[in-house]
Write a protein that holds these residues in place. Structure first.
Motif, PDB file in Angstrom:
ATOM      1  N   UNK A  47       7.659  -0.914  -4.986  1.00  0.00           N
ATOM      2  CA  UNK A  47       6.634  -0.201  -4.385  1.00  0.00           C
ATOM      3  C   UNK A  47       6.765  -0.453  -2.978  1.00  0.00           C
ATOM      4  N   UNK A  48       7.039  -1.474  -2.731  1.00  0.00           N
ATOM      5  CA  UNK A  48       7.338  -1.685  -1.382  1.00  0.00           C
ATOM      6  C   UNK A  48       8.667  -0.827  -0.730  1.00  0.00           C
ATOM      7  N   UNK A  62      -0.910   3.725   0.246  1.00  0.00           N
ATOM      8  CA  UNK A  62      -0.927   3.683  -1.319  1.00  0.00           C
ATOM      9  C   UNK A  62       0.124   2.918  -1.989  1.00  0.00           C
ATOM     10  N   UNK A  63       1.306   2.981  -1.531  1.00  0.00           N
ATOM     11  CA  UNK A  63       2.496   2.185  -2.420  1.00  0.00           C
ATOM     12  C   UNK A  63       2.428   1.000  -1.792  1.00  0.00           C
ATOM     13  N   UNK A  64       1.816   0.261  -0.642  1.00  0.00           N
ATOM     14  CA  UNK A  64       1.442  -1.008  -0.376  1.00  0.00           C
ATOM     15  C   UNK A  64       0.176  -1.576  -1.280  1.00  0.00           C
ATOM     16  N   UNK A  65      -0.604  -0.507  -1.138  1.00  0.00           N
ATOM     17  CA  UNK A  65      -1.667  -1.036  -2.211  1.00  0.00           C
ATOM     18  C   UNK A  65      -1.501  -1.440  -3.672  1.00  0.00           C
ATOM     19  N   UNK A  66      -0.580  -0.542  -4.204  1.00  0.00           N
ATOM     20  CA  UNK A  66      -0.108  -0.827  -5.408  1.00  0.00           C
ATOM     21  C   UNK A  66       0.692  -1.837  -5.668  1.00  0.00           C
ATOM     22  N   UNK A 102       3.504 -13.578  -0.962  1.00  0.00           N
ATOM     23  CA  UNK A 102       3.819 -12.165  -0.689  1.00  0.00           C
ATOM     24  C   UNK A 102       2.340 -11.469  -0.655  1.00  0.00           C
ATOM     25  N   UNK A 103       1.435 -11.733  -1.541  1.00  0.00           N
ATOM     26  CA  UNK A 103       0.128 -11.609  -1.671  1.00  0.00           C
ATOM     27  C   UNK A 103      -0.548 -11.247  -0.267  1.00  0.00           C
ATOM     28  N   UNK A 104      -0.624 -12.408   0.461  1.00  0.00           N
ATOM     29  CA  UNK A 104      -1.383 -12.797   1.809  1.00  0.00           C
ATOM     30  C   UNK A 104      -0.770 -11.611   2.783  1.00  0.00           C
ATOM     31  N   UNK A 105       0.592 -11.358   2.857  1.00  0.00           N
ATOM     32  CA  UNK A 105       1.398 -10.395   3.410  1.00  0.00           C
ATOM     33  C   UNK A 105       0.828  -9.134   3.202  1.00  0.00           C
ATOM     34  N   UNK A 106       1.020  -8.818   2.043  1.00  0.00           N
ATOM     35  CA  UNK A 106       0.461  -7.529   1.594  1.00  0.00           C
ATOM     36  C   UNK A 106      -0.881  -6.849   1.842  1.00  0.00           C
ATOM     37  N   UNK A 107      -1.935  -8.116   1.702  1.00  0.00           N
ATOM     38  CA  UNK A 107      -3.215  -7.964   1.979  1.00  0.00           C
ATOM     39  C   UNK A 107      -3.287  -7.612   3.522  1.00  0.00           C
ATOM     40  N   UNK A 108      -2.711  -8.294   4.308  1.00  0.00           N
ATOM     41  CA  UNK A 108      -2.651  -8.027   5.634  1.00  0.00           C
ATOM     42  C   UNK A 108      -2.257  -6.861   6.073  1.00  0.00           C
ATOM     43  N   UNK A 109      -0.997  -6.169   5.605  1.00  0.00           N
ATOM     44  CA  UNK A 109      -0.313  -5.083   5.913  1.00  0.00           C
ATOM     45  C   UNK A 109      -1.571  -3.855   5.356  1.00  0.00           C
ATOM     46  N   UNK A 110      -1.944  -4.021   4.352  1.00  0.00           N
ATOM     47  CA  UNK A 110      -2.970  -2.853   3.713  1.00  0.00           C
ATOM     48  C   UNK A 110      -4.162  -3.105   4.570  1.00  0.00           C
ATOM     49  N   UNK A 111      -4.832  -4.185   5.037  1.00  0.00           N
ATOM     50  CA  UNK A 111      -6.027  -4.107   5.935  1.00  0.00           C
ATOM     51  C   UNK A 111      -5.555  -3.601   7.166  1.00  0.00           C
TER      52      UNK A 111
END
Length: 120
Positions: A47-48, A62-66, A102-111
């Motif tokens: 998804x990334x 959308x893709x990064x949220x998934x 990975x979760x923390x980085x993705x959460x930051x990107x999504x935010x």
């Protein structure tokens, strides 16, 4: 496209997940939980990768949220595999720590992406 830190981390994590899947099937004869962690754990990077080639910022989001949701699901399966003693605490901790990072980085990107699109 330039090098993506989050993609590289997710790809390396997916390799570890594939190796975990092989171990669980071969050494522990476990096929149900291992298939779940394989699907969610490898889906993060997929998804990334899709998001990096998104057609718009909303598509990227959308893709990064998934990917973020798949990462959270993977954490659940890893915790369950540890709690049911299919994997030991050392392996579990390493994988959960990787997944958490990975979760923390993705959460930051999504935010940040939501903020740039003025989405709550």
């Amino acid at each position: 496209m330039k090098e993506s830190l989050i993609y590289n981390k997710a790809f390396e994590f997916a390799i570890k997940i594939v190796k975990l899947y092989k171990y669980l099937c071969k050494e522990r004869s476990e096929y149900t939980l291992s298939k779940q962690v394989l699907r969610s754990g490898t889906s993060i990077g997929a998804n990334i990768k899709e998001g990096l080639y998104a057609q718009s910022k909303r598509d990227f989001l959308s893709k990064f949220s998934i990917a973020l949701k798949e990462c959270s699901e993977t954490m659940y399966w890893l915790e369950l595999l540890n709690a049911t003693e299919y994997i030991d605490s050392k392996i579990s901790k390493e994988l959960i720590d990787n997944c958490s990072e990975i979760n923390k980085i993705l959460a930051s990107i999504v935010k940040t992406t939501k903020q740039s699109l003025n989405i709550s």
